[in-house]
Design an enzyme around this catalytic site. Structure first.
Site, short mmCIF file in Angstrom:
data_model
loop_
_atom_site.label_atom_id
_atom_site.label_comp_id
_atom_site.label_asym_id
_atom_site.label_seq_id
_atom_site.Cartn_x
_atom_site.Cartn_y
_atom_site.Cartn_z
N HIS A 154 -0.69 1.07 2.68
CA HIS A 154 -0.84 1.11 1.40
C HIS A 154 -2.07 -0.69 1.46
CE1 HIS A 154 0.49 4.63 1.35
NE2 HIS A 154 2.12 3.42 1.42
N CYS A 155 -2.41 -1.37 1.98
CA CYS A 155 -2.42 -2.50 2.28
C CYS A 155 -4.18 -2.94 2.22
CB CYS A 155 -1.87 -4.34 3.08
SG CYS A 155 -2.80 -5.45 2.14
#
Ligand SMILES: [Zn+2]
Length: 366
Positions: A154-155
């Site tokens: 998700h980064c």
């Protein structure tokens, strides 16, 4: 560099400690006790088993598949390493405990001085990130590699979220593109229950990276903008079970690798697809997870494409056992093992090289 390094390293912009030579006696399995997050019980306030990585290693030792001497110790990614992808602005923002509390979803971190947040939370995550980057190089040398942590999908370069503070998948691929001769195409197979919007945002306009993503369509992050980067999108419904899931995984991993032949497969093997996961909302059995990993490894290894697996999300009590069982099954199936080739290029699987590879399907066909 040791003589077991098969891939050729290009000269590059900064010195990194992550592309070190690894003795041929080691399996390409990367881990460090530093992965585990423990701090005065704070980790128990999170819905995560923040010690799952150590438990996987414990089970693998118990089954005598590995020892401390035969695995590769992960090193922490340095600031310079992180800057290969991350912006300075983003890395400075992590100096605020509030920002880290938000990204990791551990609210009490707000009350900790940042030096403790760095030491107790961010250092473990940076070590896992270093581990993924190291495993990327190892996969090129050995044909396969597993980082027992990582998978922070998700980064992206300038934004963290969903427990992911560093973009280890993007970093690994960019390191390979920049540093390893002959690596110019990568395929990400992301089978965590959540959409991998971090690497998707990072590779949005990068045709060198092919992304297949299978996820529960109704849960976090629902990032429509990032979805444009997915070349094979497999959107799943609540409670999807083994038969339907495994059919789709096989069809699309084989399909993805037939469509484009990459120089490396990065496999994000999240186990939050397991039945009972409080976040994933799918209903896959432990045997289903084991079979899934086997399907993906078979798809890559039968074509002689190096594969790197990271463990990503999934933090139930039973999760570590399932991951260990899956790694042991890959070994039993002959998909991973000790074979080391001296300068012969990425290793292949002799027993299952019969499948012919078709290519030439239209790019982007879905
Ligand atoms: Zn997830």
């Amino acid at each position: 560099m040791s003589r077991t390094d098969v891939s050729e390293v290009k000269s590059s912009s900064h010195q990194t400690e992550l592309y070190v030579g690894v003795p041929s006696t080691c399996l390409p399995i990367v881990y460090s006790p530093e992965y585990n997050i423990t701090f005065m019980g704070l980790e128990k306030l999170h819905p995560f088993d923040a010690g799952k990585w150590g438990k996987v290693i414990h089970f693998l030792k118990e089954e005598q598949f590995i020892t401390d001497e035969t695995i590769v110790p992960a090193r922490e990614a340095s600031e310079e390493d992180l800057l290969v992808v991350h912006t300075r602005r983003y890395l400075s923002r992590l100096k605020w405990s509030l920002v880290v509390a938000t990204i990791t979803e551990i609210p009490p971190l707000i009350f900790l001085p940042n030096f403790l947040v760095q030491r107790k939370v961010l250092r473990p995550l940076r070590t896992q990130t270093g581990g993924t980057i190291m495993a990327g190089k190892l996969a090129m040398d050995r044909g396969w590699a597993i980082n027992v942590g990582g998978g922070f999908h998700h980064c992206s370069s300038d934004k963290g979220g969903g427990f992911c503070a560093y973009a280890d998948i993007t970093l690994t691929i960019k390191f390979l593109f920049e540093r390893v001769e002959g690596v110019s195409r990568a395929t990400i197979i992301d089978l965590d229950a959540h959409q991998g919007n971090g690497h998707e945002r990072d590779f949005l306009d990068d045709r060198r990276v092919y992304i297949m993503d299978a996820y529960n369509r109704y849960i976090y992050p629902g990032d429509g903008y990032a979805k444009r980067a997915i070349r094979r999108k497999v959107e799943l419904d609540w409670g999807t079970e083994d038969i339907e899931y495994l059919q789709k995984v096989e069809l699309h991993s084989e399909g993805a690798l037939n469509e484009i032949r990459p120089d490396i497969v990065v496999y994000n093997a999240g186990t939050d697809i397991l039945d009972g996961d409080p976040l994933g909302g799918l209903a896959i059995s432990p045997q289903g997870v084991v079979k899934r990993d086997e399907i993906v490894f078979k798809a890559a290894r039968s074509r002689g494409i190096p594969i790197l697996m990271v463990t990503s999300g999934g933090y139930q009590k039973k999760t570590a056992r399932v991951i260990a069982d899956s790694i042991l099954n890959l070994h039993r199936q002959g998909l991973i093992g000790e074979e080391v080739l001296d300068g012969a290029g990425p290793s292949t699987v002799p027993v299952m090289m019969s499948k012919s590879v078709s290519s030439g399907a239209a790019i982007g066909a879905m």
